[in-house]
Design a protein around this motif. Structure first.
Motif, PDB file in Angstrom:
ATOM      1  N   LYS A 126      -9.544   4.038  -1.383  1.00  0.00           N
ATOM      2  CA  LYS A 126     -10.536   3.395  -2.248  1.00  0.00           C
ATOM      3  C   LYS A 126     -11.147   4.314  -3.301  1.00  0.00           C
ATOM      4  O   LYS A 126     -11.326   3.898  -4.453  1.00  0.00           O
ATOM      5  CB  LYS A 126     -11.610   2.731  -1.384  1.00  0.00           C
ATOM      6  N   ASP A 174      -6.229 -10.590   4.051  1.00  0.00           N
ATOM      7  CA  ASP A 174      -5.846  -9.182   3.969  1.00  0.00           C
ATOM      8  C   ASP A 174      -7.104  -8.326   4.002  1.00  0.00           C
ATOM      9  O   ASP A 174      -8.125  -8.674   3.412  1.00  0.00           O
ATOM     10  CB  ASP A 174      -5.073  -8.917   2.679  1.00  0.00           C
ATOM     11  N   ARG A 175      -7.046  -7.186   4.673  1.00  0.00           N
ATOM     12  CA  ARG A 175      -8.209  -6.325   4.840  1.00  0.00           C
ATOM     13  C   ARG A 175      -8.442  -5.399   3.644  1.00  0.00           C
ATOM     14  O   ARG A 175      -9.466  -4.728   3.579  1.00  0.00           O
ATOM     15  CB  ARG A 175      -8.034  -5.463   6.101  1.00  0.00           C
ATOM     16  N   GLY A 176      -7.500  -5.362   2.705  1.00  0.00           N
ATOM     17  CA  GLY A 176      -7.636  -4.446   1.586  1.00  0.00           C
ATOM     18  C   GLY A 176      -7.134  -3.066   1.957  1.00  0.00           C
ATOM     19  O   GLY A 176      -6.736  -2.807   3.095  1.00  0.00           O
ATOM     20  N   PRO A 177      -7.143  -2.129   1.008  1.00  0.00           N
ATOM     21  CA  PRO A 177      -6.606  -0.784   1.257  1.00  0.00           C
ATOM     22  C   PRO A 177      -7.431  -0.020   2.293  1.00  0.00           C
ATOM     23  O   PRO A 177      -8.615  -0.292   2.495  1.00  0.00           O
ATOM     24  CB  PRO A 177      -6.693  -0.101  -0.114  1.00  0.00           C
ATOM     25  N   SER A 229      -3.821 -10.112  -3.373  1.00  0.00           N
ATOM     26  CA  SER A 229      -3.561  -9.387  -2.136  1.00  0.00           C
ATOM     27  C   SER A 229      -2.061  -9.253  -1.921  1.00  0.00           C
ATOM     28  O   SER A 229      -1.257  -9.855  -2.633  1.00  0.00           O
ATOM     29  CB  SER A 229      -4.182 -10.127  -0.952  1.00  0.00           C
ATOM     30  N   ILE A 252      -4.503  -5.133  -4.076  1.00  0.00           N
ATOM     31  CA  ILE A 252      -5.584  -4.513  -3.319  1.00  0.00           C
ATOM     32  C   ILE A 252      -6.687  -5.522  -2.976  1.00  0.00           C
ATOM     33  O   ILE A 252      -7.742  -5.135  -2.484  1.00  0.00           O
ATOM     34  CB  ILE A 252      -6.187  -3.323  -4.090  1.00  0.00           C
ATOM     35  N   GLY A 253      -6.425  -6.806  -3.234  1.00  0.00           N
ATOM     36  CA  GLY A 253      -7.408  -7.836  -2.949  1.00  0.00           C
ATOM     37  C   GLY A 253      -7.442  -8.203  -1.474  1.00  0.00           C
ATOM     38  O   GLY A 253      -6.617  -7.751  -0.677  1.00  0.00           O
ATOM     39  N   THR A 254      -8.383  -9.054  -1.114  1.00  0.00           N
ATOM     40  CA  THR A 254      -8.551  -9.462   0.283  1.00  0.00           C
ATOM     41  C   THR A 254      -8.261 -10.952   0.491  1.00  0.00           C
ATOM     42  O   THR A 254      -8.677 -11.536   1.495  1.00  0.00           O
ATOM     43  CB  THR A 254      -9.980  -9.144   0.765  1.00  0.00           C
ATOM     44  N   SER A 305      -6.749  -5.273  -9.764  1.00  0.00           N
ATOM     45  CA  SER A 305      -6.216  -6.039  -8.645  1.00  0.00           C
ATOM     46  C   SER A 305      -5.393  -7.204  -9.168  1.00  0.00           C
ATOM     47  O   SER A 305      -5.799  -7.904 -10.095  1.00  0.00           O
ATOM     48  CB  SER A 305      -7.346  -6.572  -7.770  1.00  0.00           C
ATOM     49  N   ASP A 345      -5.567   0.656   9.731  1.00  0.00           N
ATOM     50  CA  ASP A 345      -5.445   0.599   8.278  1.00  0.00           C
ATOM     51  C   ASP A 345      -4.768   1.855   7.738  1.00  0.00           C
ATOM     52  O   ASP A 345      -3.985   1.796   6.792  1.00  0.00           O
ATOM     53  CB  ASP A 345      -6.824   0.434   7.628  1.00  0.00           C
ATOM     54  N   TYR A 373       0.809  -1.211   0.000  1.00  0.00           N
ATOM     55  CA  TYR A 373       0.000   0.000   0.000  1.00  0.00           C
ATOM     56  C   TYR A 373       0.846   1.266   0.000  1.00  0.00           C
ATOM     57  O   TYR A 373       0.419   2.294  -0.529  1.00  0.00           O
ATOM     58  CB  TYR A 373      -0.937   0.008   1.208  1.00  0.00           C
TER      59      TYR A 373
END
Length: 306
Positions: free
Chosen positions: A78, A70-73, A89, A64-66, A86, A275, A46
């Motif tokens: 966003k 992973d929680r994502g950006p 992750s 940027i995947g989960t 994407s 985050d 990130y």
């Protein structure tokens, strides 16, 4: 005459650009060589995503995947991701998706992607930086290095200078009589301290709050028990949590040991979005973090509002 000046200016810019390339950079996993500015960049962290966006560049692909939990950006990123593909992750990037993005540069984390880097280098020139384990200085140097690789060195220098100016102004809000602090990520199962050599730990020191935690066994971040936190007995405690989780500190608050911590007794326990504060680490995130440092009373050592 005006056209001549513009044409000459363009010529000088072109010469400066030509002199900057071929570009060579020594990084954590070898040497990066680029014959021309990178145009299609894939980012696996990130902080690199934040930096590219701050430089006005949309990546050809981003982690940027989960997948893999992973929680994502962070939310601030966003709205800026329209048109960004994407590639999986951060923990589980897809080589197939990276190849499909046709990158001419890949930016990877030297710690997280250590085992993957040899494969990435077969796809495209790859630079590995210490992002997750890096300090504020490390991350600012990465802004400069990435800017040079994109042919945007001057803009990168401006970004770094702006950050330094922002921090200098923010320090005026710091209480010089405030005691030290401990900064830590609190998940449902653990508390991870961020030392004076982590990104957020070193940033807080630059903003005028002394970090009581030093690296341990070469690690800038490491877990600690409730008893270990009590032993540190910080006058101030900064926690980075997720709104949709129940951090372990909620359980610890039921233990009498928790109430013996000086920060708890003084009412100097802050909570911020992990985050944003510990996972983004770029120029865009830094502005938001500094604003929260001031507005929350953390720099002034003022009791946080509830």
């Amino acid at each position: 005459m005006k056209r001549t000046v513009i044409a000459l200016s363009g010529l000088l810019y072109g010469l400066a650009l030509a002199q900057a390339f071929p570009f060579t950079l020594e990084h954590e996993a070898g040497t990066l060589e680029l014959a021309a500015p990178a145009r299609r960049v894939v980012v696996l962290e990130y902080s690199f995503l934040d930096t590219l966006l701050a430089l006005g560049v949309k990546p050809a692909g981003a982690a940027i995947g989960t997948q893999g939990g992973d929680r994502g950006p962070a939310p601030y990123l966003k709205p800026l991701l329209g048109g960004v593909n994407s590639i999986g992750s951060r923990a589980q990037p897809s080589l197939e998706a990276i190849v499909a993005a046709k990158p001419d540069l890949i930016l990877a984390d030297a710690f997280v992607h250590k085992d993957l880097i040899p494969q990435l280098q077969k796809v495209a020139p790859t630079a590995a930086f210490h992002s997750r384990r890096g300090s504020y200085d490390d991350l600012m140097q990465q802004v400069l290095d990435i800017g040079r690789a994109l042919g945007k060195e001057q803009l990168a220098r401006t970004l770094v200078a702006d950050q330094a100016s922002l921090l200098a102004k923010a320090r005026s809000f710091a209480n010089p009589r405030a005691g030290g602090l401990v900064a830590a990520v609190a998940t449902p199962t653990s508390l991870t301290l961020h030392s004076s050599e982590s990104f957020i730990g070193s940033l807080l020191e630059r903003l005028g709050r002394k970090n009581l935690v030093k690296p341990q066994n070469g690690q800038s971040q490491f877990e600690v028990s409730l008893e270990g936190l009590v032993a540190l007995n910080p006058p101030a405690l900064v926690l980075f949590t997720a709104k949709d989780e129940n951090p372990i500190t909620r359980q610890w608050a039921k233990n009498p040991l928790w109430n013996n911590i000086e920060a708890v007794k003084r009412g100097r326990v802050w909570e911020f979005d992990r985050d944003l504060w510990t996972r983004s680490r770029g120029p865009l995130a830094l502005k938001l973090i500094v604003a929260e440092c001031i507005g929350s009373g953390l720099l002034a050592d003022r009791t946080p509002s509830r």
